[in-house]
Scaffold this active site. Structure first.
Site, mmCIF file in Angstrom:
data_model
loop_
_atom_site.group_PDB
_atom_site.id
_atom_site.type_symbol
_atom_site.label_atom_id
_atom_site.label_comp_id
_atom_site.label_asym_id
_atom_site.label_seq_id
_atom_site.Cartn_x
_atom_site.Cartn_y
_atom_site.Cartn_z
ATOM 1 N N ASP A 80 -9.122 8.808 1.008
ATOM 2 C CA ASP A 80 -8.827 9.753 2.090
ATOM 3 C C ASP A 80 -7.335 9.849 2.374
ATOM 4 O OD1 ASP A 80 -11.541 10.022 2.402
ATOM 5 O OD2 ASP A 80 -11.552 9.533 4.546
ATOM 6 N N HIS A 111 -7.962 4.412 1.344
ATOM 7 C CA HIS A 111 -6.858 5.348 1.558
ATOM 8 C C HIS A 111 -5.762 5.047 0.540
ATOM 9 C CE1 HIS A 111 -8.931 5.094 5.455
ATOM 10 N NE2 HIS A 111 -8.494 6.326 5.693
#
Length: 265
Positions: free
Chosen positions: A76, A221
């Site tokens: 993400d 991430h």
């Protein structure tokens, strides 16, 4: 007898992973609409429909997650400065991932990286333009957050995303309605390292390995210092456990991601 430092770290990692999992579950249950579908259920429903129609029920790209022990690796809030290093790792390990990209300061700042993600066979997905909580926005604002990233990605890759991940996993009926209008499925997760809160790559690895399960979706991430260095170890350890890495559409196959639908392992 005193525990070794590694034993203490593992114990802390397991405890933290349990807390992360509970928090993620609570977030999912409180922030999401009813009607979430698991990858396994999506596959089963599609197979039933294909069988009734007499159609081929094979999986996507040679991967059949009815038989293989599949897991999806997702990232993400990128791309970022560390994403090319991550792509090098994924290429070396022969793993395809799903990237939920942010528009502002990411897609617009690293266009060559977006092109590379798509060119190397990864799934390019939408994580909004500016990471606003969609469930707190008006319909027009939700549409702007999603559509602006749709257009930016399409301009670079020639294809609009078909998947989105709502920031913090927060969604509601309005988000679902707009997602459906834009042709976007909503994708949540089952394993998270809470890597925004630590740069300890070993701890990130432990948290993911403790939560990894068949048909799972891993949330990481690619913009934090500790995450990209943890990925090679995560991949190697999960491959040793018999996991096959797939993109989210492959995990759902032979079902096609349904616009507006919420998917959660």
């Amino acid at each position: 007898m005193r525990s070794s430092n590694s034993e203490v770290r593992r114990a802390r990692g397991r405890a933290a992973a349990a807390l992360v999992a509970v928090a993620a579950l609570g977030l999912t249950l409180t922030g999401c609409s009813d009607g979430a579908v698991s990858p396994r259920s999506a596959r089963s429903d599609a197979l039933d429909s294909k069988a009734a129609a007499g159609a081929d029920a094979g999986g996507a790209a040679g991967v059949d997650c009815r038989k293989a022990k599949c897991i999806a690796l997702t990232f993400d809030a990128g791309p970022g400065a560390k994403t090319p290093q991550l792509l090098d790792t994924l290429k070396e390990k022969k793993v395809h991932a799903t990237f939920f990209l942010l528009g502002k300061n990411h897609v617009e700042k690293y266009p060559d990286t977006v092109r590379r993600i798509a060119a190397e066979g990864h799934e390019v997905a939408n994580h909004t333009w500016s990471h606003e909580r969609l469930d707190k926005l008006k319909p027009a604002e939700i549409r702007a957050e999603l559509n602006r990233t749709q257009e930016a990605v399409a301009a670079l890759t020639g294809r609009k995303p078909v998947l989105m991940r709502p920031p913090q996993g927060r969604t509601n009926k309005e988000v679902t309605k707009v997602s459906k209008e834009l042709g976007l499925s909503q994708i949540l997760w089952s394993a998270t390292a809470k890597d925004y809160s630590t740069n300890d790559s070993a701890l990130i690895t432990e948290r993911i390995l403790d939560q990894a399960d068949r048909d799972g979706i891993i949330l990481l991430h690619d913009i934090y210092d500790g995450t990209v260095p943890a990925v090679p170890g995560i991949i190697d350890a999960l491959k040793a456990r018999g996991f096959t890495f797939v993109t989210v559409p492959q995990l759902l196959s032979p079902a096609a991601p349904k616009p507006g639908q919420l998917y959660r392992p």
